[in-house]
Motif scaffolding. Structure first.
Motif, PDB file in Angstrom:
ATOM      1  N   LEU A 286       0.827  -1.200   0.000  1.00 11.16           N
ATOM      2  CA  LEU A 286       0.000   0.000   0.000  1.00 11.16           C
ATOM      3  C   LEU A 286       0.867   1.258   0.000  1.00 11.16           C
ATOM      4  O   LEU A 286       0.593   2.217  -0.735  1.00 11.16           O
ATOM      5  N   ALA A 287       1.925   1.249   0.798  1.00 11.66           N
ATOM      6  CA  ALA A 287       2.817   2.407   0.869  1.00 11.66           C
ATOM      7  C   ALA A 287       3.511   2.658  -0.469  1.00 11.66           C
ATOM      8  O   ALA A 287       3.616   3.794  -0.932  1.00 11.66           O
ATOM      9  N   ILE A 288       3.980   1.589  -1.101  1.00 13.05           N
ATOM     10  CA  ILE A 288       4.651   1.721  -2.398  1.00 13.05           C
ATOM     11  C   ILE A 288       3.690   2.271  -3.442  1.00 13.05           C
ATOM     12  O   ILE A 288       4.016   3.171  -4.213  1.00 13.05           O
ATOM     13  N   GLY A 289       2.485   1.723  -3.453  1.00 13.03           N
ATOM     14  CA  GLY A 289       1.488   2.192  -4.416  1.00 13.03           C
ATOM     15  C   GLY A 289       1.119   3.649  -4.210  1.00 13.03           C
ATOM     16  O   GLY A 289       0.926   4.401  -5.176  1.00 13.03           O
ATOM     17  N   ALA A 290       1.046   4.065  -2.944  1.00 15.19           N
ATOM     18  CA  ALA A 290       0.664   5.447  -2.647  1.00 15.19           C
ATOM     19  C   ALA A 290       1.726   6.438  -3.107  1.00 15.19           C
ATOM     20  O   ALA A 290       1.411   7.526  -3.607  1.00 15.19           O
ATOM     21  N   LEU A 386      11.975  13.555  -6.519  1.00 15.08           N
ATOM     22  CA  LEU A 386      12.576  12.222  -6.627  1.00 15.08           C
ATOM     23  C   LEU A 386      13.088  11.736  -5.273  1.00 15.08           C
ATOM     24  O   LEU A 386      12.902  10.566  -4.904  1.00 15.08           O
ATOM     25  N   LEU A 387      13.737  12.631  -4.546  1.00 13.86           N
ATOM     26  CA  LEU A 387      14.240  12.237  -3.226  1.00 13.86           C
ATOM     27  C   LEU A 387      13.089  11.944  -2.275  1.00 13.86           C
ATOM     28  O   LEU A 387      13.152  10.992  -1.488  1.00 13.86           O
ATOM     29  N   CYS A 393      10.331   4.589  -2.308  1.00 14.26           N
ATOM     30  CA  CYS A 393       9.746   3.429  -2.992  1.00 14.26           C
ATOM     31  C   CYS A 393      10.779   2.334  -3.205  1.00 14.26           C
ATOM     32  O   CYS A 393      10.509   1.154  -2.971  1.00 14.26           O
ATOM     33  N   VAL A 394      11.959   2.714  -3.643  1.00 13.47           N
ATOM     34  CA  VAL A 394      13.020   1.733  -3.883  1.00 13.47           C
ATOM     35  C   VAL A 394      13.402   1.030  -2.577  1.00 13.47           C
ATOM     36  O   VAL A 394      13.521  -0.204  -2.517  1.00 13.47           O
ATOM     37  N   LEU A 395      13.583   1.805  -1.516  1.00 11.54           N
ATOM     38  CA  LEU A 395      13.956   1.228  -0.222  1.00 11.54           C
ATOM     39  C   LEU A 395      12.867   0.300   0.303  1.00 11.54           C
ATOM     40  O   LEU A 395      13.144  -0.766   0.862  1.00 11.54           O
ATOM     41  N   LYS A 396      11.625   0.685   0.085  1.00 10.35           N
ATOM     42  CA  LYS A 396      10.503  -0.122   0.567  1.00 10.35           C
ATOM     43  C   LYS A 396      10.424  -1.451  -0.178  1.00 10.35           C
ATOM     44  O   LYS A 396      10.101  -2.484   0.414  1.00 10.35           O
TER      45      LYS A 396
END
Length: 411
Positions: A286-290, A386-387, A393-396
């Motif tokens: 959910l976090a990545i999608g958001a 981007l930051l 997103c990448v870290l997640k």
């Protein structure tokens, strides 16, 4: 019949105190010292990182100290609570005296975060003992109370400086005074809860670091906390400069943390029914999608960003509730007093915030970003987007992959 909820209520209030001294300080303090005293972003980022280097040494030592003081924790917690309150008053309510603002910032923040570390370690270690006494599902039950209290504390602390502008011309002074009063209340409410009677002595850092599952959980916590650290560090700058929505920072922060607080008990109930791992994976997705489409947002898109705040805040509720409960369950098996284990947990949680500050703030400054409300070049605004969103997103995704590959049956 109401005794147990009332005792767990003390954990919720104490968690609110700690939460008020954690994430909100990373949100408010750097911008406050930039706006009030003209301290550079690079200097503040360096100070925050240096403090976390101190944590490399002191957090594990605080874990050992907590274990040594296990029979006198109530007194130790009282002293640490007073130090944290005084540090917060010095940070926001007292003009720098005898030191340049950046050094005053460093000294006061050292007091706040050192006391915060010691209190957090004691609090979560005591939570392991408490949860074992609560019986089946005790860790998840305590986590629901504790993390809901923490998230409500974050909600209040995140928006208090903005809300207090209606009542006073010095809102941060009001915030610091309110924090000191909360510290007194929370410490008094928890006074009777620091008993470790019947609990075996700590097994030591070697046992915790030697356990493969504990090491894996610490690594997941590091990777999973990093996105929150990145977005928290840049939140105010993103709303003001990228969304061009000054004045909306407070309402959006409140929306974010209220979503987290509302979702936390729901995630806890789902974890009791379906297990913490699949529920936590769902929250991470959910976090990545958001956050995936946040880099596309621009000036005036604060309504769309509000939806992101709701979704990502709800996902945060799972992060803060389930991961500590999973780790606490493991500590109950390998190191029941848990002080040393949560010394490492405290370091992992705070290191991500400092690493974000020391890398992101200087990068923005080097790109020509002006946090004072001036005009910013397009490349600086794009870097900010981007930051703020792509990096988390990448870290997640990495954290999610590691969690998916981790067997939690032993927990």
């Amino acid at each position: 019949m109401n005794a147990a909820p009332q005792r767990l209520g003390a954990y919720a209030v104490f968690a609110a105190l700690l939460a008020s001294a954690g994430l909100p300080i990373y949100i408010h303090a750097p911008k406050y010292y930039v706006d009030e005293y003209g301290v550079s972003l690079a200097a503040l980022g360096t100070v925050l990182f240096a403090l976390r280097l101190l944590d490399v040494v002191q957090d594990p030592l605080f874990g050992r100290l907590s274990e040594r003081l296990r029979d006198a924790r109530a007194h130790a917690v009282g002293i640490a609570g007073a130090v944290m309150a005084l540090g917060m008053l010095g940070l926001f309510a007292v003009e720098p005296v005898g030191l340049p603002p950046v050094w005053w910032f460093a000294v006061m923040l050292t007091l706040v975060f050192s006391a915060f570390s010691f209190l957090t370690i004691n609090f979560y270690a005591q939570g392991v003992i408490k949860a074992e006494r609560l019986g089946e599902q005790g860790h998840l039950r305590l986590a629901r109370w504790r993390e809901t209290g923490a998230l409500l504390g974050v909600c209040v602390a995140a928006v208090a400086p903005t809300a207090l502008t209606v009542l006073t011309a010095s809102p941060f002074v009001g915030f610091a005074i309110g924090f000191a009063l909360l510290a007194i209340i929370a410490v008094l409410m928890m006074t009777a809860e620091w008993s470790s009677a019947g609990t075996p002595p700590g097994a030591g850092l070697g046992v915790v670091l030697g356990d493969h599952l504990a090491r894996r959980l610490l690594l997941i916590a590091l990777l999973n906390a990093a996105p929150v650290a990145v977005s928290s560090t840049l939140f105010l700058f993103f709303v003001e400069a990228r969304l061009d929505a000054p004045g909306m920072e407070g309402p959006l922060l409140l929306l974010f943390f209220l979503s987290a607080a509302g979702a936390a008990p729901v995630w806890g109930h789902l974890a009791e029914r379906y297990g913490p791992k699949p529920v936590l994976i769902a929250a991470m997705l959910l976090a990545i999608g958001a956050f995936a489409f946040v880099p596309l947002l621009g000036s005036g898109d604060w309504v769309l960003f509000a939806l992101v705040c709701v979704a990502s805040g709800a996902a945060l509720g799972a992060d803060l509730t389930l991961l500590p409960a999973i780790f606490a369950s493991r500590m109950a098996r390998i190191s029941p007093s848990a002080a040393e284990g949560f010394g490492l947990w405290s370091f992992v949680s705070k290191f991500t915030l400092a690493f974000a500050a020391v890398t992101l703030l200087p990068a923005l400054e080097a790109a020509g970003f002006d946090s004072g409300g001036g005009s910013n070049p397009p490349e600086a605004l794009m870097l900010l987007s981007l930051l703020y969103a792509a990096v988390p997103c990448v870290l997640k995704v990495v954290a999610l992959a590691l969690l998916a590959a981790t067997p939690l049956k032993e927990v």
